[in-house]
Design a protein around this motif. Sequence first.
Motif, PDB file in Angstrom:
ATOM      1  N   SER A   1      -5.160  20.760  10.964  1.00 59.72           N
ATOM      2  CA  SER A   1      -5.351  21.609  12.159  1.00 59.72           C
ATOM      3  C   SER A   1      -6.815  21.521  12.575  1.00 59.72           C
ATOM      4  N   GLU A   2      -7.211  20.366  13.081  1.00 53.59           N
ATOM      5  CA  GLU A   2      -8.618  20.130  13.386  1.00 53.59           C
ATOM      6  C   GLU A   2      -8.852  19.760  14.843  1.00 53.59           C
ATOM      7  N   ALA A   3      -7.828  19.816  15.663  1.00 57.43           N
ATOM      8  CA  ALA A   3      -7.964  19.388  17.062  1.00 57.43           C
ATOM      9  C   ALA A   3      -8.126  20.604  17.971  1.00 57.43           C
ATOM     10  N   VAL A   4      -8.485  20.333  19.220  1.00 56.52           N
ATOM     11  CA  VAL A   4      -8.681  21.384  20.223  1.00 56.52           C
ATOM     12  C   VAL A   4      -8.110  20.902  21.557  1.00 56.52           C
ATOM     13  N   PHE A   5      -7.921  21.825  22.470  1.00 53.94           N
ATOM     14  CA  PHE A   5      -7.668  21.463  23.866  1.00 53.94           C
ATOM     15  C   PHE A   5      -8.283  22.521  24.765  1.00 53.94           C
ATOM     16  N   ARG A   6      -8.622  22.112  25.979  1.00 50.80           N
ATOM     17  CA  ARG A   6      -9.160  23.014  26.993  1.00 50.80           C
ATOM     18  C   ARG A   6      -8.420  22.729  28.294  1.00 50.80           C
ATOM     19  N   GLN A   7      -7.976  23.803  28.929  1.00 53.83           N
ATOM     20  CA  GLN A   7      -7.150  23.633  30.122  1.00 53.83           C
ATOM     21  C   GLN A   7      -7.481  24.709  31.141  1.00 53.83           C
ATOM     22  N   ASN A   8      -7.558  24.302  32.411  1.00 54.20           N
ATOM     23  CA  ASN A   8      -7.765  25.214  33.528  1.00 54.20           C
ATOM     24  C   ASN A   8      -6.687  24.944  34.573  1.00 54.20           C
ATOM     25  N   GLN A   9      -6.051  26.015  35.031  1.00 53.61           N
ATOM     26  CA  GLN A   9      -4.967  25.883  35.991  1.00 53.61           C
ATOM     27  C   GLN A   9      -5.135  26.894  37.117  1.00 53.61           C
TER      28      GLN A   9
ATOM     29  N   THR B   1       0.851  -1.191   0.000  1.00 54.10           N
ATOM     30  CA  THR B   1       0.000   0.000   0.000  1.00 54.10           C
ATOM     31  C   THR B   1       0.884   1.236   0.000  1.00 54.10           C
ATOM     32  N   PRO B   2       0.868   2.053  -1.064  1.00 58.41           N
ATOM     33  CA  PRO B   2       1.698   3.267  -1.078  1.00 58.41           C
ATOM     34  C   PRO B   2       1.211   4.270  -0.039  1.00 58.41           C
ATOM     35  N   THR B   3       2.175   4.987   0.528  1.00 57.53           N
ATOM     36  CA  THR B   3       1.859   5.957   1.583  1.00 57.53           C
ATOM     37  C   THR B   3       2.628   7.247   1.322  1.00 57.53           C
ATOM     38  N   THR B   4       1.918   8.360   1.290  1.00 56.73           N
ATOM     39  CA  THR B   4       2.542   9.662   1.090  1.00 56.73           C
ATOM     40  C   THR B   4       2.099  10.628   2.189  1.00 56.73           C
ATOM     41  N   TYR B   5       2.891  11.692   2.346  1.00 56.83           N
ATOM     42  CA  TYR B   5       2.585  12.744   3.318  1.00 56.83           C
ATOM     43  C   TYR B   5       2.183  14.019   2.585  1.00 56.83           C
ATOM     44  N   GLN B   6       1.341  14.813   3.237  1.00 58.10           N
ATOM     45  CA  GLN B   6       0.835  16.043   2.614  1.00 58.10           C
ATOM     46  C   GLN B   6       0.411  17.023   3.701  1.00 58.10           C
ATOM     47  N   ILE B   7       0.585  18.310   3.407  1.00 62.48           N
ATOM     48  CA  ILE B   7       0.044  19.365   4.270  1.00 62.48           C
ATOM     49  C   ILE B   7      -1.360  19.692   3.773  1.00 62.48           C
ATOM     50  N   ASN B   8      -2.344  19.561   4.629  1.00 59.60           N
ATOM     51  CA  ASN B   8      -3.714  19.835   4.228  1.00 59.60           C
ATOM     52  C   ASN B   8      -3.842  21.283   3.739  1.00 59.60           C
ATOM     53  N   PRO B   9      -4.460  21.506   2.590  1.00 60.30           N
ATOM     54  CA  PRO B   9      -4.561  22.876   2.069  1.00 60.30           C
ATOM     55  C   PRO B   9      -5.302  23.831   3.006  1.00 60.30           C
ATOM     56  N   ARG B  10      -6.143  23.301   3.887  1.00 55.55           N
ATOM     57  CA  ARG B  10      -6.904  24.154   4.802  1.00 55.55           C
ATOM     58  C   ARG B  10      -6.226  24.294   6.175  1.00 55.55           C
ATOM     59  N   LEU B  11      -4.988  23.856   6.274  1.00 59.13           N
ATOM     60  CA  LEU B  11      -4.305  23.922   7.575  1.00 59.13           C
ATOM     61  C   LEU B  11      -4.078  25.373   7.992  1.00 59.13           C
ATOM     62  N   HIS B  12      -4.393  25.658   9.251  1.00 63.23           N
ATOM     63  CA  HIS B  12      -4.168  26.982   9.831  1.00 63.23           C
ATOM     64  C   HIS B  12      -3.149  26.870  10.958  1.00 63.23           C
ATOM     65  N   ALA B  13      -2.485  27.955  11.233  1.00 65.09           N
ATOM     66  CA  ALA B  13      -1.565  27.976  12.370  1.00 65.09           C
ATOM     67  C   ALA B  13      -2.364  27.782  13.653  1.00 65.09           C
ATOM     68  N   PRO B  14      -1.952  26.865  14.508  1.00 65.64           N
ATOM     69  CA  PRO B  14      -2.697  26.652  15.761  1.00 65.64           C
ATOM     70  C   PRO B  14      -2.579  27.863  16.671  1.00 65.64           C
ATOM     71  N   TYR B  15      -3.628  28.126  17.445  1.00 63.11           N
ATOM     72  CA  TYR B  15      -3.588  29.267  18.353  1.00 63.11           C
ATOM     73  C   TYR B  15      -4.271  28.919  19.666  1.00 63.11           C
ATOM     74  N   THR B  16      -3.913  29.681  20.683  1.00 62.63           N
ATOM     75  CA  THR B  16      -4.436  29.488  22.027  1.00 62.63           C
ATOM     76  C   THR B  16      -5.026  30.793  22.536  1.00 62.63           C
TER      77      THR B  16
ATOM     78  N   PHE C   1      -7.216  26.064  19.675  1.00 62.98           N
ATOM     79  CA  PHE C   1      -7.985  25.805  18.452  1.00 62.98           C
ATOM     80  C   PHE C   1      -7.010  25.559  17.299  1.00 62.98           C
ATOM     81  N   ASP C   2      -7.503  24.885  16.282  1.00 61.20           N
ATOM     82  CA  ASP C   2      -6.677  24.551  15.110  1.00 61.20           C
ATOM     83  C   ASP C   2      -5.400  23.831  15.525  1.00 61.20           C
ATOM     84  N   GLN C   3      -5.496  22.982  16.529  1.00 60.05           N
ATOM     85  CA  GLN C   3      -4.331  22.250  16.990  1.00 60.05           C
ATOM     86  C   GLN C   3      -3.952  21.170  15.975  1.00 60.05           C
TER      87      GLN C   3
END
Length: 992
Positions: A712-720, A636-651, A678-680
């Motif tokens: 960049s489709e992940a999220v995190f939530r943190q309270n400290q 099975t061939p496997t390649t890597y790619q940067i998603n065209p909709r990728l955004h810089a992650p921000y907090t 967001f956009d993690q």
Amino acid sequence: MMVRKYFYLAAACFVLQLCATIALCQTATGPAPSGSLRGQITDPSGAAIANADVVLTPAATPSKPIRGRADGQGQYEFNGLPAGQYRMNVIAQSFTNYENDNVVISPGPPLRLNVAMTIEVEQEKIQVTDETPTLDVNPANNAGAIVISGKELEALPDDPDELLTDLQALAGPSAGPNGGQLYIDGFTAGQLPPKSSIREIRINQNPFSAEYDKLGYGRIEIFTKPGTDKYHGQLFISGNDSAFNSPNPFGGVNQPGYDSTQFSGNLGGPINRKASFFIDAQRRNINDLSAVNALTLDPTTLAQTPVIEGVPNLRHRTNVNSRIDLQLTKNNTLTARYQYYRNTENNDGIGTFNLPSQGYNSDSTEHTLQISDTQIIGAKIVNETRFQYLRELNNQLALNTQPTLNVLGSFGGGGNNQGQILDHQDHYELQNYTSVIRGNHTIKFGARLRGIRDANSSTSGFNGTFTFSSLLDTAAETSCVPAPGEKPCPVSYAHAIQNSGNISTPIATQLTFTVGTPPLVASNFDAGLYLQDDWKLRPNISLSYGLRFETQNGIQDHTDLAPRLGLAWGIGGKSAPPKVVLRGGFGIFYDRFQEAQILEAERLNGITQEQFVISNPKCPNLTDISACTGAVIPATPTTYQINPRLHAPYTLQSAVSVERQLTKVATLSATYLNSRGFDQLLTINANAPFPGTPCSPACVTNPVGNLYQYVSEAVFRQNQLIVNTNVRAGSKIQLFGYYVLNYANSDTSGVSSFPSNSHNISADYGRASFDTRNRLFFGGSFALPYNFRLSPFVVASSGSPFNISTTNDLNDDSIFNDRPGLVSTARCAAVVTPTPPSTTYCTPLGTFDAAPMAGEKITPISYATGPSHVVMNLRLTKTFSFGPKTTRQNNPEQHGGQGGGGGGGGRSGGGGGGIRGPLFGGGPGPMSGGSDRRYNLTFGVNARNIFNKVNFANPSGILGSRFFDTPNQLQGSSFSNSAANRRIDLQATFSF
């Protein structure tokens, strides 16, 4: 009656007349006219001088002096001054006293008088100060910040690796999965300089400043030393031997001996009256051990055989630093710094599950050149231009080029899959920062440009990697027949040995390998611009607001706006520093998409290189992959790619804190910190079989092959909740510490992590990998009688989460990270393996199904929690002083700035917020015990983990492994060394 009536009337008239007379007198005289005076205290480079004493004495005699003190940005202010003429004196350590006899205060707008101090170099002085922590509404003086210099800096480890881990422990947990940021003289790349080259360390200062791209909490800033006004130097030696230490409990009984030595020396002084130099050289010879604790098979009897041994790991490191500070004119300072770093290592990559055949040798060389030019323009503008060029040369060579053998949860053998890597990187960084003082406003703006060119040649993956589901045969293996649309059959390592030479049966669960051209050149560029205003609304209220713009190439997202806001309100204290400060802040912080991922996407694009995955490969043996083919699908061939909709992650980060002055020498602060990411980033298989959950025997396979995309489709939530304390009782006692209560959830563990289901990332939302519930830190330094000094360093944390996974690819996406079904929370004292045809395990962590069917409840992400950790490090030194006395000054009225800075040492954007000293440092480096003698000889002992507490790392979470929920390595980091559980170093320092 008439007499009494007239008497009352006369008395009333008298009172009315008296009141009228008094009122008339008051109206005639009125309040004395008054005015205000404010300004900033700076050094010749334009850097702010913190805590300088400012004294106003009215010209009329007799008169009482009016005293004040500059804040952390060098700002001072006097309000309600009677109109008239005053004499002004400014006193700061290492500077000539400033005196002005003609300061005229008039009613009306405040008089602004900025003071540029001149350097005092005629006579060497050792200034004995009594710095105490005080509250301030200045945004750079948050009580949660830690500023380390002098005795506190001496208390930190001399070994750069241990120093970095302890500084990271000091900084505490940064929000999100990426950790904090390290700045060296304002730049964002490079090796940590030796401790003897460091003047000052600042941690978590001004967290919502627009000057910085990364989160303020977890930020570490290192500032190097300039030369001094007299020649000073230091020689240092440190040694360690295995006879001093307690062994690594996972390295076996007969571990080979090891030792390490460290030599360093530095010299600094004047070149002439307008220039100084500082040079430092360090050599480390580290003969360490890596502990292997794995389980293999006897090749003859196929019996399980533990492998427990200590393997030598030799490292040699050379680090040379040099710095020149030159005052070109009264208003122009030039600083240049060069660092050379060389590191060679043998037998890397070995330890825990990885056998000695997995080792590789490496060498790296780094050259860093930094140039800084600071100019004062008029009385209110400071401009600083800085440039850095960093060149890295890295080579890595695998000791064994045979295919890699990965037996899940048992051992890693064969050759190292990294192959040969040759890497040449050129980093460029240009900064220009300007600070303008305008009334109550300190306006800062600037830009930073960064570029990197990476010429890389890599044969990683060319040798191939065989993955085995287990060490011994299982019932699931013997009953499985590979078929289209089904998950691969689990194959054991024992089965592979027994069937070597038989090409009619699968020899592994999976084989991956890479083909193509090794060399590739990639580049990356990013830019950041900012504008910020620090506005002192009132003496006890400050407002900071700013905006940062960031952009980069390599991704489609080119416009990232990051507003920042901070507010501080001082309560109580009146003319003195406030007793309580309330702070609030909000900011957006972006992370850059890194060149490593750009390089990977450009390399594994299917043209330069291409990766192939074979499920259930049929091969004649495990030493040659050229004749392998798949039992069902050839490859099975496997390649890597940067998603065209990728955004810089921000907090998005917001904080509210309360700071309290407990006593004259102690402060306490409590901060609530909320962070939402967001956009993690993470990596998905965009062509994973649908629906992504355990799907056998109905997996819908994409015929195109695997497409690994950075998204960049992940999220995190943190309270400290963070509680800081700081105690500084002169030079005798310095203490600082913090406690953190932390809750964090996420659906990613970083850019290289894969979700268990690429079609539904949120299925992995749960406890984050950085969800360590409690952290505690305590450190400091105590001066003891007879020039002894004791420095404790305590770190404790609760366990961090780890994931539970199966030994097979249940959804046929080529990734071994699928979690078992959660049958129940019922637990067994020890692991109870299932009896065929059952696949249910009862374990100390719960009851799990290793082969869940579609629709079955899956175990939550990061379901288990690892062991907690605690360590106490202790440093004890004794100083002998001799030789002629140097001039000593002990004046509690004089509190100078942070002595010894120099141009180019700040990150303040031209002195608007930094605390940097003069062109020449304020005296020699470490002077233990406050000695006034020319020569000092210090002997010390440094113990890491003095109580020999065994801090286990997280165990394996692979269901079916003998190491499931059983640790087989030490935690590392601040808690232990790879070779020793407790380590003791002997040290000697001679300074003059």
